[in-house]
Design a protein around this motif. Structure first.
Motif, mmCIF file in Angstrom:
data_model
loop_
_atom_site.group_PDB
_atom_site.id
_atom_site.type_symbol
_atom_site.label_atom_id
_atom_site.label_comp_id
_atom_site.label_asym_id
_atom_site.label_seq_id
_atom_site.Cartn_x
_atom_site.Cartn_y
_atom_site.Cartn_z
ATOM 1 N N LEU A 1 35.041 15.531 12.643
ATOM 2 C CA LEU A 1 35.783 14.492 11.936
ATOM 3 C C LEU A 1 35.372 13.099 12.379
ATOM 4 O O LEU A 1 35.299 12.178 11.569
ATOM 5 N N VAL A 2 35.074 12.933 13.668
ATOM 6 C CA VAL A 2 34.582 11.639 14.151
ATOM 7 C C VAL A 2 33.250 11.322 13.480
ATOM 8 O O VAL A 2 33.050 10.229 12.951
ATOM 9 N N ALA A 3 32.334 12.287 13.492
ATOM 10 C CA ALA A 3 31.016 12.062 12.893
ATOM 11 C C ALA A 3 31.141 11.754 11.397
ATOM 12 O O ALA A 3 30.507 10.818 10.888
ATOM 13 N N ARG A 4 31.964 12.514 10.687
ATOM 14 C CA ARG A 4 32.144 12.313 9.247
ATOM 15 C C ARG A 4 32.784 10.949 8.969
ATOM 16 O O ARG A 4 32.356 10.212 8.081
ATOM 17 N N GLY A 5 33.796 10.607 9.757
ATOM 18 C CA GLY A 5 34.464 9.322 9.577
ATOM 19 C C GLY A 5 33.538 8.149 9.837
ATOM 20 O O GLY A 5 33.535 7.168 9.085
ATOM 21 N N LEU A 6 32.726 8.230 10.895
ATOM 22 C CA LEU A 6 31.779 7.156 11.194
ATOM 23 C C LEU A 6 30.731 7.018 10.096
ATOM 24 O O LEU A 6 30.342 5.907 9.726
ATOM 25 N N LYS A 7 30.291 8.144 9.566
ATOM 26 C CA LYS A 7 29.317 8.113 8.467
ATOM 27 C C LYS A 7 29.905 7.393 7.257
ATOM 28 O O LYS A 7 29.251 6.559 6.624
ATOM 29 N N LYS A 8 31.163 7.694 6.948
ATOM 30 C CA LYS A 8 31.826 7.047 5.811
ATOM 31 C C LYS A 8 32.055 5.562 6.069
ATOM 32 O O LYS A 8 31.917 4.738 5.159
#
Length: 75
Positions: free
Chosen positions: A52-59
């Protein structure tokens, strides 16, 4: 003045994130919690927090690089 605009843009992009991603990013980067601590707080595995951290940072990056209309959801 540019910092004010950047902060406003960042706030809009963060607000457009799904609730789970927003909460995890805030816990990680505002509250300075570890992934293990966050997992305990929200009730998911540490691996899920990492995702979720990785996905959120990507967004966040995508939203800041090519901002859309304010209030439009980030996918």
């Amino acid at each position: 003045f540019e910092q004010v605009e950047q902060r406003a843009m960042l706030r809009d992009v963060i607000a457009a994130l799904p609730e789970a991603e927003r909460e995890i990013l805030l816990l990680r980067f505002v509250a300075n919690k570890t992934q293990t601590e966050i997992a305990g707080i929200v009730g998911v595995s540490q691996m899920q927090v990492s995702r979720l951290v990785a996905r959120g940072l990507k967004k966040l990056r995508a939203g800041l690089e090519s901002p859309e209309q304010p209030g439009s959801p980030v996918t």
